[in-house]
Design a protein around this motif. Sequence first.
Motif, short mmCIF file in Angstrom:
data_model
loop_
_atom_site.label_atom_id
_atom_site.label_comp_id
_atom_site.label_asym_id
_atom_site.label_seq_id
_atom_site.Cartn_x
_atom_site.Cartn_y
_atom_site.Cartn_z
N HIS A 141 -4.48 -41.27 -5.48
CA HIS A 141 -3.48 -40.30 -5.04
C HIS A 141 -2.17 -40.93 -4.57
N LYS A 144 3.32 -38.96 -6.64
CA LYS A 144 3.93 -37.96 -5.75
C LYS A 144 4.72 -36.92 -6.52
N GLY A 159 -0.58 -38.61 -0.25
CA GLY A 159 -1.98 -38.31 -0.50
C GLY A 159 -2.93 -39.29 0.16
N ASN A 193 -4.56 -34.08 -1.17
CA ASN A 193 -3.65 -34.50 -2.23
C ASN A 193 -2.95 -33.28 -2.80
N ASP A 210 -3.65 -27.92 -2.94
CA ASP A 210 -4.34 -29.11 -2.43
C ASP A 210 -5.67 -29.26 -3.16
#
Length: 369
Positions: A141, A144, A159, A193, A210
């Motif tokens: 994660h 972005k 994340g 994340n 999420d």
Amino acid sequence: MRRYGLMACLAAVLALAVPSAGRAAPPVERLRLPAGFHVAVYTDQVPSAREMALGARGTLFVGSMTGGVVYAVTGGPTGTARVRVVARGLTMPVGVAFHDGDLYVSDVRDIVVLRGIEDHLDDPPKPVVAVSDLPWQMGDHGWKFIAFGPDGRLYVPIGAPCNICDVGHRFGKLMRMNPDGSGREDIAWGIRNSVGFDWQKGTGTLWFTDNGRDLLGDDIPSDELNRLDRPGESFGYPYCHQGDLADPRFGRGVDCRSFTPPVLKLGAHVAALGMRFYAGRMFPASYRGAVLIAEHGSWNRSRLAGYRVMAVRFGPDGAVASYTPLLDGFQEDEAPWGRPADVLPLPDGSVLVSDDLAGAIYRVTYRAP
């Protein structure tokens, strides 16, 4: 995702996201839409396409997951799309955001910017660092999704670098800052994340997707659609999932009611990524104000889930009225040929959908039957 070694993780992502040489055109005729809706290929020349952003002159900018490049697409729906590469050599430049003539791109540890990009599509400027030293740790994660809010500030998710772990205050959050990285502020916590967020028209309230944790079975926990009503709210990770499920390791003795619950449970392992509010006039009135969500699709479930674009529509009281497919059919008989990654409404009311498996962008339109 499950926590891998870095090379194993990248290999797994590459196998899913990079089209092989000579791949046939995406079979859009297999896609299913509600009556009156239509879909067509906008371009199929954007390998590993992820987040999309629209420039002031109509240029479509597209980040990528594994290619290390950023694309600029011109030509639009009325002509043959022309694809240019405007940045190379970046690390998972998934996120793109256009602001005051400049293109901001996420590069794991930094945010870089291409100044005056629409004046230089054929000879793009070298990316320069606008925001440096973002929290980063080898693991999961690190990529972005980024966007500028109505306040003119840049919003950046951080994340969790794992499937499930104690993230402290360094990870599992959403930050905002000035375009040059100054004035950094943590505004939301307990987020595993988030790979998609947008602001509700009229209220200016931030909503976000999420991804739920893995390795608790096929059907739990659910991915989430969340709303941030005030800075400082926590959404539960790693202690609680989907608003009401205590984590078997980190949630012992924790009351999940102490965290902000999701507005809607989206389903386990659907991998909800990009989301936007629809404010156009092309689609039927019931879609006005709806949330459109790209569900990338499961990779660790006994039967696949996701692989579709969903519409969350609301009633007059603002409560969720329905959660139904807008674009479905990216997998057949447990074999995916496409994976939606982002959605982007255009000024004419149509909606673009990026697909990082087929390396394509699709355009969804509506005409009353």
